[in-house]
Design an enzyme around this catalytic site. Structure first.
Site, PDB file in Angstrom:
ATOM      1  N   PHE A   1      20.948   7.338  88.158  1.00 47.04           N
ATOM      2  CA  PHE A   1      21.250   8.653  88.709  1.00 47.04           C
ATOM      3  C   PHE A   1      22.261   9.324  87.783  1.00 47.04           C
ATOM      4  O   PHE A   1      23.238   8.700  87.364  1.00 47.04           O
ATOM      5  CB  PHE A   1      21.818   8.531  90.123  1.00 47.04           C
ATOM      6  CG  PHE A   1      21.899   9.836  90.838  1.00 47.04           C
ATOM      7  CD1 PHE A   1      20.759  10.439  91.326  1.00 47.04           C
ATOM      8  CD2 PHE A   1      23.112  10.476  91.007  1.00 47.04           C
ATOM      9  CE1 PHE A   1      20.814  11.662  91.973  1.00 47.04           C
ATOM     10  CE2 PHE A   1      23.184  11.704  91.655  1.00 47.04           C
ATOM     11  CZ  PHE A   1      22.036  12.302  92.139  1.00 47.04           C
TER      12      PHE A   1
ATOM     13  N   ASP B   1      25.474   0.347  92.373  1.00 47.58           N
ATOM     14  CA  ASP B   1      25.365   1.567  93.159  1.00 47.58           C
ATOM     15  C   ASP B   1      24.298   1.328  94.225  1.00 47.58           C
ATOM     16  O   ASP B   1      23.129   1.122  93.908  1.00 47.58           O
ATOM     17  CB  ASP B   1      24.978   2.745  92.253  1.00 47.58           C
ATOM     18  CG  ASP B   1      24.931   4.068  92.984  1.00 47.58           C
ATOM     19  OD1 ASP B   1      24.769   4.068  94.221  1.00 47.58           O
ATOM     20  OD2 ASP B   1      25.029   5.121  92.320  1.00 47.58           O
TER      21      ASP B   1
ATOM     22  N   TYR C   1      25.166   9.078 103.561  1.00 47.19           N
ATOM     23  CA  TYR C   1      24.371  10.175 104.118  1.00 47.19           C
ATOM     24  C   TYR C   1      22.867  10.016 103.907  1.00 47.19           C
ATOM     25  O   TYR C   1      22.097  10.869 104.327  1.00 47.19           O
ATOM     26  CB  TYR C   1      24.819  11.528 103.565  1.00 47.19           C
ATOM     27  CG  TYR C   1      24.932  11.638 102.057  1.00 47.19           C
ATOM     28  CD1 TYR C   1      23.806  11.796 101.268  1.00 47.19           C
ATOM     29  CD2 TYR C   1      26.171  11.627 101.442  1.00 47.19           C
ATOM     30  CE1 TYR C   1      23.912  11.915  99.891  1.00 47.19           C
ATOM     31  CE2 TYR C   1      26.295  11.746 100.071  1.00 47.19           C
ATOM     32  CZ  TYR C   1      25.169  11.894  99.298  1.00 47.19           C
ATOM     33  OH  TYR C   1      25.276  11.999  97.930  1.00 47.19           O
ATOM     34  N   LYS C   2      22.421   8.926 103.294  1.00 47.78           N
ATOM     35  CA  LYS C   2      20.980   8.704 103.129  1.00 47.78           C
ATOM     36  C   LYS C   2      20.479   7.824 104.276  1.00 47.78           C
ATOM     37  O   LYS C   2      20.368   8.282 105.403  1.00 47.78           O
ATOM     38  CB  LYS C   2      20.698   8.092 101.767  1.00 47.78           C
ATOM     39  CG  LYS C   2      21.152   8.960 100.579  1.00 47.78           C
ATOM     40  CD  LYS C   2      20.767   8.336  99.263  1.00 47.78           C
ATOM     41  CE  LYS C   2      21.424   9.010  98.073  1.00 47.78           C
ATOM     42  NZ  LYS C   2      21.067  10.438  97.922  1.00 47.78           N
TER      43      LYS C   2
ATOM     44  N   ARG D   1       8.711  12.660  95.536  1.00 47.75           N
ATOM     45  CA  ARG D   1       9.399  11.502  96.094  1.00 47.75           C
ATOM     46  C   ARG D   1       9.277  11.514  97.615  1.00 47.75           C
ATOM     47  O   ARG D   1       9.585  12.518  98.266  1.00 47.75           O
ATOM     48  CB  ARG D   1      10.869  11.553  95.667  1.00 47.75           C
ATOM     49  CG  ARG D   1      11.574  10.229  95.657  1.00 47.75           C
ATOM     50  CD  ARG D   1      12.949  10.348  95.026  1.00 47.75           C
ATOM     51  NE  ARG D   1      13.813  11.273  95.744  1.00 47.75           N
ATOM     52  CZ  ARG D   1      15.142  11.185  95.764  1.00 47.75           C
ATOM     53  NH1 ARG D   1      15.747  10.223  95.088  1.00 47.75           N
ATOM     54  NH2 ARG D   1      15.869  12.054  96.421  1.00 47.75           N
TER      55      ARG D   1
END
Length: 421
Positions: A134, A206, A231-232, A380
Site C-alpha cells: 500500500f 501491516d 475501519y475495514k 476489487r
C-alpha cells in the site's frame, strides 16, 4: 473435505439458511437492496454505534465533561480496547494499543526497529518493503530513511527482486502487508518472519486487510511489530483510530521517536523531560480522540462474538464462489483474476484487472453493488462474512455480467473520475 459450491440462486439461498454466521448480519445497518462489497475499505456500521455515540456525546461529554477522563474511563481506552483486539490477532495482554493512524504507527514501528538494530549492527541501514505494498507504507519508509540520512535507504522487492535475494546483511527492518491491498495475496507470516530473522532483520506486519478477516497469530509467528486500521473488517467507522502491537521482548528496549505526553511514565506530573512508560504504552503520543475510540468498541464486540474459524471458512467459500461464477461466464471479456487461487495465499477480497475497470465499477455502484477500484485497472470485491451471504455473491456476479455483456459501463457518466475511487 472440499466444500461443494452452490450452482443456482436457490442453492445460494439454501446455503445462506444453513450459515452459522447468518444472524450477524442483523448486527449491522445496511440499506435495503444494496450489496456491499467494500468492507475491505470501509466496514459497515454496527447497529450499536448510534447508542454508543449518543451516550458519549450526551452523558459522558455533555454531563460528565472533563470528569469523564476518570469516571467514564476515557484515559484507559487505548489499552482496554487494545486488549479486546489482541485476541483477534494472536497478541497477549497489554501488547496492543489503539491509537493514531496506520501510517503514524508504521513510522513508530520502523523507527523503533531501526533503533534496536543501531545498537546491534549500525551497518544495517536498509528498510525493505514491497513495490506493490500500500503506497503509504512505502512513503513512510521513504520518509524515515530521508529523515535519518546517514546512508539509510529503501529497497523494494518485486517480480525482479525476491525477498530472499533482497535480504542482505544491510537490511535492518522489513515492512510487509500480510494481505496485499490490491490483489488479496497473503504472506505466510510464520515462515516469512523466520526467513527475515534468519537474515538478521526485524519485521513489521501491516494487518490492515487481515485483522478481522483472516486468522492472525502474531505471537505464534514470532513477529516483531504489527500495525493496522480498525475501519475495514473491524467496522470501527470512517477514519477510526488504528492499532499497534509490539512483541513484548521489544517493549522496553527502545522507544519510538514521537515521544508525546501520553507515552510518558507520569503524564500528569508535567515533568520537563521525557521518560517513557514501561510497556506498550510508550507507543502512545498525544490526547486520544474519545468519540472515535468509543465507536471502535462496537465493531470489536461484534467480531469477538464470532468464531474466527467460521469467518475464515465462510470467507473462502464466498471467494471460491465468486471466482467460480466469474470463471464460468468470463468468455471473451478481458477479466484477469489477480487474486491467488490457493486458500493459504488468499485474503478476503477478490480482484480482477480489466482495461475499463473504473467505468465498470461505477456502473456496478449505480446498480447498488458497491465494490471499489484501484489502479491500475483493478476491480476489487471485498468479502465480509459477517454481513454477506452466498446469494449476495450470486447477484453481484449476475449484475457484473449484465454490465459487461451489454456494455452498460460504456456511458459517459461512468467515465468521470471521482476524487475517491
Amino acid at each position: 473435505m472440499e466444500t461443494v459450491l452452490p450452482t443456482t440462486r436457490d442453492a445460494c439461498l439454501a446455503a445462506d439458511a444453513q450459515d452459522s454466521l447468518r444472524n450477524f448480519r442483523t448486527d449491522f445497518l445496511l440499506p435495503e437492496g444494496l450489496i456491499y462489497l467494500d468492507g475491505n475499505s470501509l466496514g459497515a456500521r454496527p447497529r450499536t454505534s448510534l447508542a454508543t455515540a449518543t451516550r458519549v456525546l450526551e452523558d459522558e461529554w455533555g454531563t460528565g465533561l472533563i470528569r469523564s477522563w476518570n469516571t467514564a474511563g476515557w484515559f484507559d481506552l487505548p489499552g482496554r480496547l487494545g486488549n479486546k483486539l489482541a485476541t483477534l490477532i494472536g497478541a497477549g495482554p497489554d501488547e496492543v494499543v489503539i491509537t493514531d493512524t496506520t501510517s503514524i504507527n508504521l513510522f513508530k514501528s520502523l523507527a523503533a526497529a531501526i533503533r534496536i538494530q543501531q545498537s546491534l549492527d549500525p551497518a544495517r541501514t536498509v528498510i525493505l518493503t514491497e513495490r506493490d505494498n500500500f503506497p503509504t507504507d512505502i512513503y513512510m519508509a521513504e520518509g524515515i530513511a530521508d529523515f535519518l540520512g546517514q546512508g539509510y535507504s529503501v529497497r523494494l522487492i518485486d517480480e525482479t527482486l525476491s525477498l530472499q535475494e533482497a535480504l542482505g546483511a544491510d537490511v535492518a527492518v522489513v515492512a510487509l502487508s500480510h494481505v496485499n491491498y490490491r490483489t488479496g495475496a497473503m504472506w505466510d507470516m510464520t515462515a516469512t518472519s523466520k526467513q527475515i530473522h534468519d537474515a538478521g532483520g526485524l519485521v513489521v506486519w501491516d494487518l490492515a486487510h487481515a485483522a478481522g478477516a483472516v486468522p492472525v497469530d502474531l505471537r505464534g509467528a514470532g513477529a516483531d511489530f504489527a500495525v493496522g486500521c480498525t475501519y475495514k473488517y473491524l467496522n470501527g467507522g470512517p477514519g477510526s483510530p488504528a492499532f499497534i502491537w509490539v512483541n513484548a521482548a521489544h517493549h522496553d528496549r527502545f522507544w519510538q521517536p514521537l515521544s508525546g505526553w501520553w507515552g510518558h511514565a507520569r503524564p500528569f506530573a508535567m515533568e520537563d523531560s521525557y521518560e517513557p512508560v514501561s510497556g506498550i504504552g510508550r507507543f502512545l503520543c498525544g490526547t486520544q480522540p474519545v468519540l472515535s475510540m468509543a465507536l471502535v468498541e462496537c465493531g470489536l464486540d461484534v467480531s469477538l462474538a464470532a468464531s474466527m474459524d467460521a469467518v475464515r471458512a465462510k470467507s473462502l467459500a464466498l471467494t471460491d464462489l465468486f471466482i467460480a461464477l466469474v470463471s464460468a461466464r468470463r468468455g471473451e471479456h478481458p477479466l484477469e483474476l489477480i487474486t491467488p487461487m490457493e486458500h493459504e495465499r488468499r485474503g478476503s477480497h477478490v480482484s480482477y484487472a480489466h482495461p475499463d475497470g473504473y467505468a465498470i465499477m461505477q456502473a456496478l455502484i449505480a446498480r447498488g453493488i458497491i465494490g471499489d477500484y484501484r489502479e491500475p485497472h483493478v476491480l476489487r470485491f471485498g468479502i465480509t462474512p459477517l454481513y454477506l451471504g452466498f446469494v449476495d455473491v450470486w447477484d453481484a456476479v449476475e449484475a457484473l455480467f449484465d454490465i459487461l455483456d451489454n456494455r452498460l459501463w460504456d456511458a459517459s457518466k461512468f467515465q468521470e473520475r471521482l476524487a475517491v475511487t
